[in-house]
Write a protein that holds these residues in place. Structure first.
Motif, PDB file in Angstrom:
ATOM      1  N   ALA A   1       4.918 -70.201 -44.749  1.00  0.00           N
ATOM      2  CA  ALA A   1       5.341 -69.012 -45.490  1.00  0.00           C
ATOM      3  C   ALA A   1       4.188 -68.029 -45.582  1.00  0.00           C
ATOM      4  CB  ALA A   1       5.815 -69.394 -46.892  1.00  0.00           C
ATOM      5  N   ALA A   2       4.534 -66.751 -45.682  1.00  0.00           N
ATOM      6  CA  ALA A   2       3.540 -65.689 -45.862  1.00  0.00           C
ATOM      7  C   ALA A   2       3.630 -65.183 -47.297  1.00  0.00           C
ATOM      8  CB  ALA A   2       3.793 -64.551 -44.875  1.00  0.00           C
ATOM      9  N   LEU A   3       2.488 -65.034 -47.939  1.00  0.00           N
ATOM     10  CA  LEU A   3       2.436 -64.640 -49.347  1.00  0.00           C
ATOM     11  C   LEU A   3       2.350 -63.122 -49.496  1.00  0.00           C
ATOM     12  CD1 LEU A   3       2.115 -65.332 -52.389  1.00  0.00           C
ATOM     13  CD2 LEU A   3      -0.366 -65.493 -51.976  1.00  0.00           C
ATOM     14  N   LEU A   4       3.291 -62.567 -50.256  1.00  0.00           N
ATOM     15  CA  LEU A   4       3.253 -61.150 -50.613  1.00  0.00           C
ATOM     16  C   LEU A   4       3.078 -61.077 -52.124  1.00  0.00           C
ATOM     17  CD1 LEU A   4       3.651 -58.277 -49.314  1.00  0.00           C
ATOM     18  CD2 LEU A   4       5.953 -58.363 -50.275  1.00  0.00           C
ATOM     19  N   ILE A   5       1.946 -60.542 -52.558  1.00  0.00           N
ATOM     20  CA  ILE A   5       1.646 -60.518 -53.985  1.00  0.00           C
ATOM     21  C   ILE A   5       0.918 -59.231 -54.352  1.00  0.00           C
ATOM     22  CG2 ILE A   5      -0.517 -61.803 -53.640  1.00  0.00           C
ATOM     23  CD1 ILE A   5       0.043 -63.163 -56.379  1.00  0.00           C
ATOM     24  N   LEU A   6       1.291 -58.662 -55.481  1.00  0.00           N
ATOM     25  CA  LEU A   6       0.632 -57.488 -56.038  1.00  0.00           C
ATOM     26  C   LEU A   6       0.676 -57.593 -57.557  1.00  0.00           C
ATOM     27  CD1 LEU A   6       1.890 -54.385 -53.996  1.00  0.00           C
ATOM     28  CD2 LEU A   6      -0.488 -55.116 -54.245  1.00  0.00           C
ATOM     29  N   LYS A   7      -0.384 -57.165 -58.197  1.00  0.00           N
ATOM     30  CA  LYS A   7      -0.397 -57.181 -59.651  1.00  0.00           C
ATOM     31  C   LYS A   7       0.688 -56.253 -60.210  1.00  0.00           C
ATOM     32  CE  LYS A   7      -5.098 -58.551 -60.885  1.00  0.00           C
ATOM     33  NZ  LYS A   7      -6.369 -58.134 -61.539  1.00  0.00           N
ATOM     34  N   PRO A   8       1.233 -56.584 -61.366  1.00  0.00           N
ATOM     35  CA  PRO A   8       2.257 -55.720 -61.952  1.00  0.00           C
ATOM     36  C   PRO A   8       1.687 -54.372 -62.365  1.00  0.00           C
ATOM     37  CG  PRO A   8       1.636 -57.455 -63.502  1.00  0.00           C
ATOM     38  CD  PRO A   8       0.959 -57.770 -62.201  1.00  0.00           C
ATOM     39  N   ASN A   9       2.282 -53.311 -61.847  1.00  0.00           N
ATOM     40  CA  ASN A   9       1.838 -51.958 -62.143  1.00  0.00           C
ATOM     41  C   ASN A   9       2.919 -51.006 -61.638  1.00  0.00           C
ATOM     42  OD1 ASN A   9       0.450 -49.268 -61.479  1.00  0.00           O
ATOM     43  ND2 ASN A   9      -1.178 -50.336 -62.561  1.00  0.00           N
ATOM     44  N   PRO A  10       3.297 -49.992 -62.411  1.00  0.00           N
ATOM     45  CA  PRO A  10       4.347 -49.067 -61.975  1.00  0.00           C
ATOM     46  C   PRO A  10       4.060 -48.415 -60.626  1.00  0.00           C
ATOM     47  CG  PRO A  10       3.880 -48.745 -64.306  1.00  0.00           C
ATOM     48  CD  PRO A  10       2.843 -49.695 -63.792  1.00  0.00           C
ATOM     49  N   VAL A  11       2.783 -48.158 -60.340  1.00  0.00           N
ATOM     50  CA  VAL A  11       2.419 -47.543 -59.059  1.00  0.00           C
ATOM     51  C   VAL A  11       2.629 -48.531 -57.916  1.00  0.00           C
ATOM     52  CG1 VAL A  11       0.559 -46.504 -57.704  1.00  0.00           C
ATOM     53  CG2 VAL A  11       0.771 -45.978 -60.133  1.00  0.00           C
ATOM     54  N   PHE A  12       2.200 -49.777 -58.127  1.00  0.00           N
ATOM     55  CA  PHE A  12       2.366 -50.794 -57.085  1.00  0.00           C
ATOM     56  C   PHE A  12       3.843 -51.116 -56.858  1.00  0.00           C
ATOM     57  CE2 PHE A  12      -1.990 -52.514 -58.606  1.00  0.00           C
ATOM     58  CZ  PHE A  12      -2.628 -51.499 -57.909  1.00  0.00           C
TER      59      PHE A  12
END
Length: 276
Positions: free
Chosen positions: A169-180
Motif C-alpha cells: 500500500a502507498a501512504l497518503l497523509i497530510l496534517k489536518p488544515n483547511p488549506v491542506f
C-alpha cells in the motif's frame, strides 16, 4: 507590455499555504503577499488550478471568473510490469510513503501508529528527504522502531515505480488544515499512475479521490487511532481485494490524470488565447 497572453498554473494557494506551512501570520507580511498575488492573478489571461477547491478561492480575487479553470497535475512516472522483483521483505505488509518529509505531511502520526503496531507484520518505508526527516529518525530510535520503519532517503523519480510495485500500500497523509484539505498532493497522481492501493489518512480533496476511485481505504479522521484502524483493516483484505484496489487505482489515474489528455487541453487553452 507586448500583450503576450500569460497562463499561470497554481499549485498552492498563497498566502494561505505560507501561513499553513510556516506559521507566518504577520498581518503586514501577509498583506503584502496578498497585494502581490492579486496583481499577478489580475494580469494573467488564464489561471489553471491544481485542485477543484482552488477555483472558487481564486475566482473571488479576479473580475473575469471564466479565466480560472481546474487543470490537475499529471504523474511523470508510470506503472511497471510486475517482474517478480521485490525491493522489500515480502513476509511483511509494506506501507510506502514517497515525497517530501516535512511538517505538513504529518508523518509523526505515522510514526506514532508504527509504535502502536510495533508487534504486527506491518513495515513502514519512507522514500524521500525533507527538513523533518532527521527529527523523525530520532523519534524512531527513541521508540526502538528500527525493525519497523525504514527511511530510504531520496530516490530519483524513475525508481519510484519499483518501490511502489514492491509495496502492499502507498501512504497518503497530510496534517489536518483547511488549506491542506483543498490540496491534491502531487504524490497521489504518482500512486494512481503506478497502480498502488492507497492507505489514506487525509481529508478534503485527497480523501474524496480515494473514495471516488475505490482505490484503497481512508481513515475517518486524521489521527493515530484513525491510521491504526485503517492499517488493520487493509491488512485483512485478501489478494483479490488488493488486486481490485490496484486496478481501480490505475483506471482512475488514466481517466482523470492522463498526461496526454491534460496536455491536449492545455494546448487548446493556448490556441484560444492566441486567437483572441
Amino acid at each position: 507590455r507586448k500583450k503576450i497572453p500569460v497562463i499561470m498554473n497554481v499549485q498552492d494557494l498563497w498566502p494561505e499555504n505560507i501561513t499553513a506551512v510556516t506559521g507566518i501570520d504577520n498581518k503586514i507580511i501577509i498583506g503584502l503577499i496578498d497585494i502581490l498575488v492579486n496583481y499577478i492573478y489580475k494580469h494573467c489571461d488564464k489561471i489553471l488550478t491544481a485542485s477543484p477547491s482552488f477555483v472558487d478561492k481564486i475566482r473571488d480575487r479576479v473580475k473575469d471568473k471564466d479565466k480560472v479553470v481546474y487543470w490537475p497535475q499529471y504523474s511523470v512516472v508510470s506503472a511497471l510490469e510486475d517482474n517478480g522483483e521485490c525491493l522489500f521483505d515480502p513476509s511483511k505488509f509494506n506501507i510506502t510513503f514517497t515525497g517530501n518529509i516535512g511538517e505538513a505531511q504529518g508523518i509523526d502520526i505515522a510514526i506514532e501508529a508504527a509504535r502502536v503496531l510495533k508487534d504486527t507484520r506491518i513495515h513502514w518505508n519512507f522514500i524521500g528527504d525533507g527538513r523533518d526527516k532527521a527529527r523523525l529518525e530520532e523519534l524512531c530510535k527513541k521508540y526502538e522502531l528500527e525493525k519497523n520503519v525504514t527511511f530510504h532517503g531520496f530516490k530519483e523519480e524513475k525508481y519510484i515505480p519499483s518501490y511502489l510495485n514492491s509495496s502492499d500500500a502507498a501512504l497518503l497523509i497530510l496534517k489536518p488544515n483547511p488549506v491542506f484539505d483543498m490540496t491534491i498532493p502531487a504524490k497521489l497522481q504518482t500512486y494512481l499512475a503506478c497502480g498502488a492501493p492507497i492507505l489514506g489518512c487525509v481529508s478534503g480533496e485527497g480523501k474524496k479521490i480515494i473514495l471516488d476511485s475505490k482505490c484503497g481505504v481512508v481513515s475517518d479522521d486524521i489521527s493515530v487511532d484513525g491510521l491504526v484502524n485503517v492499517c488493520k483493516t487493509m491488512c485483512e483484505f485478501d489478494e483479490n481485494q488488493m488486486k481490485q484496489f490496484k486496478n481501480n487505482s490505475l483506471n482512475y489515474g488514466k481517466e482523470v490524470f492522463d498526461k496526454k489528455s491534460l496536455l491536449d487541453r492545455l494546448e487548446r487553452y493556448m490556441e484560444e488565447l492566441k486567437n483572441d
